[in-house]
Structure formats: C-alpha cells, structure tokens
Design a protein around this motif. Structure first.
Motif, PDB file in Angstrom:
ATOM      1  N   LYS A  86       0.835  -1.205   0.000  1.00  0.00           N
ATOM      2  CA  LYS A  86       0.000   0.000   0.000  1.00  0.00           C
ATOM      3  C   LYS A  86       0.874   1.261   0.000  1.00  0.00           C
ATOM      4  O   LYS A  86       0.762   2.106  -0.881  1.00  0.00           O
ATOM      5  N   THR A  87       1.749   1.361   0.988  1.00  0.00           N
ATOM      6  CA  THR A  87       2.613   2.546   1.069  1.00  0.00           C
ATOM      7  C   THR A  87       3.604   2.563  -0.100  1.00  0.00           C
ATOM      8  O   THR A  87       3.878   3.620  -0.681  1.00  0.00           O
ATOM      9  N   GLU A  88       4.111   1.384  -0.442  1.00  0.00           N
ATOM     10  CA  GLU A  88       5.089   1.287  -1.529  1.00  0.00           C
ATOM     11  C   GLU A  88       4.506   1.840  -2.839  1.00  0.00           C
ATOM     12  O   GLU A  88       5.203   2.521  -3.592  1.00  0.00           O
ATOM     13  N   PHE A 155      -2.010   9.733   4.115  1.00  0.00           N
ATOM     14  CA  PHE A 155      -2.453   9.608   5.507  1.00  0.00           C
ATOM     15  C   PHE A 155      -2.418   8.129   5.861  1.00  0.00           C
ATOM     16  O   PHE A 155      -3.267   7.365   5.396  1.00  0.00           O
ATOM     17  N   ASP A 156      -1.413   7.745   6.664  1.00  0.00           N
ATOM     18  CA  ASP A 156      -1.263   6.325   6.997  1.00  0.00           C
ATOM     19  C   ASP A 156      -2.077   5.974   8.232  1.00  0.00           C
ATOM     20  O   ASP A 156      -2.193   6.770   9.151  1.00  0.00           O
ATOM     21  N   GLU A 157      -2.599   4.751   8.232  1.00  0.00           N
ATOM     22  CA  GLU A 157      -3.380   4.236   9.365  1.00  0.00           C
ATOM     23  C   GLU A 157      -4.521   5.162   9.746  1.00  0.00           C
ATOM     24  O   GLU A 157      -4.676   5.549  10.907  1.00  0.00           O
ATOM     25  N   ALA A 303       5.386  -8.881   3.105  1.00  0.00           N
ATOM     26  CA  ALA A 303       6.708  -9.043   2.506  1.00  0.00           C
ATOM     27  C   ALA A 303       7.850  -8.614   3.431  1.00  0.00           C
ATOM     28  O   ALA A 303       9.011  -8.931   3.180  1.00  0.00           O
ATOM     29  N   ARG A 304       7.524  -7.906   4.513  1.00  0.00           N
ATOM     30  CA  ARG A 304       8.599  -7.282   5.289  1.00  0.00           C
ATOM     31  C   ARG A 304       9.619  -8.257   5.836  1.00  0.00           C
ATOM     32  O   ARG A 304      10.812  -8.001   5.816  1.00  0.00           O
ATOM     33  N   GLU A 305       9.133  -9.397   6.338  1.00  0.00           N
ATOM     34  CA  GLU A 305      10.026 -10.361   6.974  1.00  0.00           C
ATOM     35  C   GLU A 305      11.087 -10.857   5.979  1.00  0.00           C
ATOM     36  O   GLU A 305      12.271 -10.931   6.303  1.00  0.00           O
TER      37      GLU A 305
HETATM   38 MG    MG Z   1       1.992   1.286   4.965  1.00  0.00          MG
END
Ligand code: MG
Ligand code: ATP
Length: 347
Positions: A86-88, A155-157, A303-305
């Motif tokens: 989403k942020t990416e 605007f995150d979260e 994907a972060r891990e």
């Molecule tokens: Mg994000």
C-alpha cells in the motif's frame, strides 16, 4: 545548483501557463506520463493488478485535468493487510512523478491518535501550550505540488485518527482546503493526490476467506459469499458514511501468497544490482539461497520479513565480498550451514 534549477522550472512553468491560456492545442499542464508511472508500478508491485489498474485510470483522469475545481485531484483509500504494497505504491508514484521516493507528505495518523493532537494538523490555536501557532505537520511544497506536478499526501493508518481529525479531513475532501484556526492561513489541496491507508476490515475479510476455505460452503461448491460486504461492514464500523462518501475509490490490496515470493525476491535483487552496478559488480543467488530466503514467509506479516532477511543476512555478506575481492565483477551468493556466503561467480 538549486538556484538555477528553480529558475529553469519557473521559466518552464510560465511558458506552459501562457500556452495553456492561449493555444488551441489541448496540452495538459501536467508534466508526467501515466504510462511511465505505470511501468514503474508494474515493474515493482506484484499481485495487486486491480489496484494498479485503478491507479492507471486515476493518473489518466488527473493528467486530462477535468476534475471538479474545488476538490483535491484524487482521493483514494487503500485497504489491506500489513506489508502488501500500500505505502510502496504511493512512494513509487511519488518517485515516478517527482523523481524522489520522498516526494510526498506522509502523515502518520497513529501519532495523531489523541484528540488534542488535531492541533498539530492545523497548527495550534493562539495560546495553546506546547506548540507554535501556525506550525503544521504538512510540508507545504509537497502537499501543493506545482503548476506542472501534483502534490502527494499520504495519511497512513487512517482508522487511528480521532473523530476531530477526521472532521478536519472531511473538510479537506469537501472543499480542497484546510483553514487554520487562526483563520489567516490555509493549505490548498486542490492540486493534490490524496492517499489514505488502513488495515481496517482486512482481518475480517481474511477470516471470512479462511472460514470459507475450511467450511461447508466450499465442499458443496458454493461461492464464498460476499467478502466485499464483509469489508464494507468493517469499514462502516470504523468510519462514518459521510467520510466514506467523499472518497473517489476504495481499493483492497490482496494478501501476498507464496507464489509471489520469487517475484518479490527478484525485485529486491534488481534493486541491489542497480546499486552494485555503480561499483561495476553484479550478484546472482543460488537456488538454495533463494529457497532459504523465502522460507519462514508468513502471509499474515506480508513481505517485510523476507526483505529483512534479505537486508540483514545477504547484504552484509555482499559488502564484505566486495571489499575483499575488489577486482571481481560477478558474484554469487549461496547458503552453507545456515550462513550466507558470497563468492566469485564461476560459469
Ligand atoms: Mg503502509
Ligand atoms: N505487492 C508488493 N510488490 C512488491 N513489493 C512489495 C509488495 N508488498 C510489499 N512489498 C515490499 O514490502 C515493503 C513493505 O510494504 P508496504 O510498506 O507497502 O506495506 P503496507 O501495505 O503499507 O503495510 P502496512 O499496512 O503495514 O503499512 C515495501 O517496501 C516493498 O519493498
């Protein structure tokens, strides 16, 4: 030479303004190409075709510049679990339009969770203890963009925002403006792409899907039922209808199944190879290491891990090899007894 660059940009903008005012040619004031932005997105985001198609329509609509005048250029809400792009997606759009991943103003709603922090959005009213009047979290240049480039706000979260902050936001979505309490300043959002992200509803939709996978409906060959409506119920629990009504499009990002791991790994490797290219070096991964890096992937955490494993286990080994074999150009990374090794590549 920032000064010269600013002058050049200003000149170009004034030429384009004149052209926009006089010429019969239907040229957009915006200097970005939807196709170019989209190829950047398609190269770097996997498993989110629906969201990317929506981004393409949005970019084309913005470029055509036919939106309502007293509103932001576009308002999108991205839903979905953690670590799925989403942020990416927003960062890549910023990079493609402004040449910089940080060419956007990100507001973390989590830090605004407490009611009185609403003042941080608009600047505290006079006499408010602890913050300067007129001081705002918004980076004006990034919010307002320029004549030829839209500004970008993320605007995150958003589900963490207090009622008061949401009310302020409602106004922004409605009028394209945010007026400071002092009344003598405002921020203009009419040249802005607004993105909001939230995990709200993601869990509910996921649970619904899992119940279906295990449940009798599947055995009987029935459809899963409407996971959209599961999402909508969850959304209504978190947000007022008047807020949801002002959003152009609500998009759900899918959780990333194992099938996408290799593709994610290749995107990350391509990034590393771009950086290594500047040192005249190139890296490939052994099959064994690929399997190792993808092991332990858990779709619930996105994907972060895996990216963390890539950065913490692989990159230091590459760095070391680069220094030791300063004349070598092709490297291969492998894994032996659980530790990553990097050696010269032999065909
Ligand atoms: Mg994000
Ligand atoms: N669909 C995807 N395609 C390519 N890379 C991805 C994808 N999803 C995640 N990534 C990688 O994982 C990292 C984290 O993803 P991102 O920041 O977009 O998560 P998010 O969806 O915003 O999650 P959160 O809700 O926790 O903020 C990104 O920097 C990117 O490198």
């Amino acid at each position: 030479m920032p000064f010269i660059n600013e002058r050049l940009e200003a000149n170009r903008e004034s030429i384009e303004k004149n052209r926009a005012a006089s010429g019969p040619v239907r040229a957009s004031r915006f200097r970005f190409e939807p196709d170019v932005v989209m190829s950047r997105l398609r190269e770097n985001i996997v498993g989110q075709d629906e969201a990317l198609t929506a981004m393409e329509s949005m970019l084309v609509r913005v470029k055509a510049d036919i939106g309502e005048e007293n509103r932001p250029l576009a308002v999108h809400l991205f839903l979905g679990p953690t670590g799925v792009g989403k942020t990416e997606t927003v960062r890549l759009i910023a990079e493609a339009i402004h040449g910089n991943r940080d060419g956007l103003c990100r507001i973390d709603m989590n830090t605004l969770a407490q009611e009185h922090y609403a003042a941080a959005l608009t600047g505290a009213p006079p006499g408010y203890v602890g913050s300067k009047e007129g001081h705002s979290l918004f980076d004006l240049d990034k919010v307002q963009g320029s004549f030829s480039k839209p500004g970008i706000v993320l605007f995150d979260e958003i589900e963490k925002a207090s009622k008061e902050v949401v009310r302020t936001l409602l106004n922004v979505l409605d009028t394209g403006r945010l007026v400071f309490p002092s009344g003598n300043r405002e921020i203009d959002f009419r040249n802005t792409l607004i993105f909001m992200t939230s995990n709200a509803g993601a869990l509910d939709a996921e649970e619904h899907e899992q119940r279906y996978q295990k449940g009798w409906r599947r055995w009987l060959g029935l459809s899963p039922g409407d996971s959209e409506s599961v999402r909508d119920v969850a959304l209504r629990r978190h947000f007022d209808p008047e807020f949801l009504n002002r959003i152009d499009q609500i998009l759900t990002f899918n959780s990333l199944t194992d099938n996408w791991l290799e593709a994610l790994l290749d995107i990350e490797l391509a990034g590393l190879n771009r950086r290594l290219g500047k040192k005249q070096a190139e890296l490939s991964l052994s099959t064994k290491l690929r399997v190792e890096l993808c092991r332990g992937y858990d779709a619930r955490y996105g994907a972060r891990e895996m990216l963390r494993a890539f950065r913490q286990r692989l990159e230091p080994a590459v760095a070391k090899a680069l220094l030791v074999h300063s004349d070598c150009q092709r490297f291969e990374a492998d894994v032996q007894n659980g530790s990553v090794t990097v050696h010269q590549y032999v065909e």
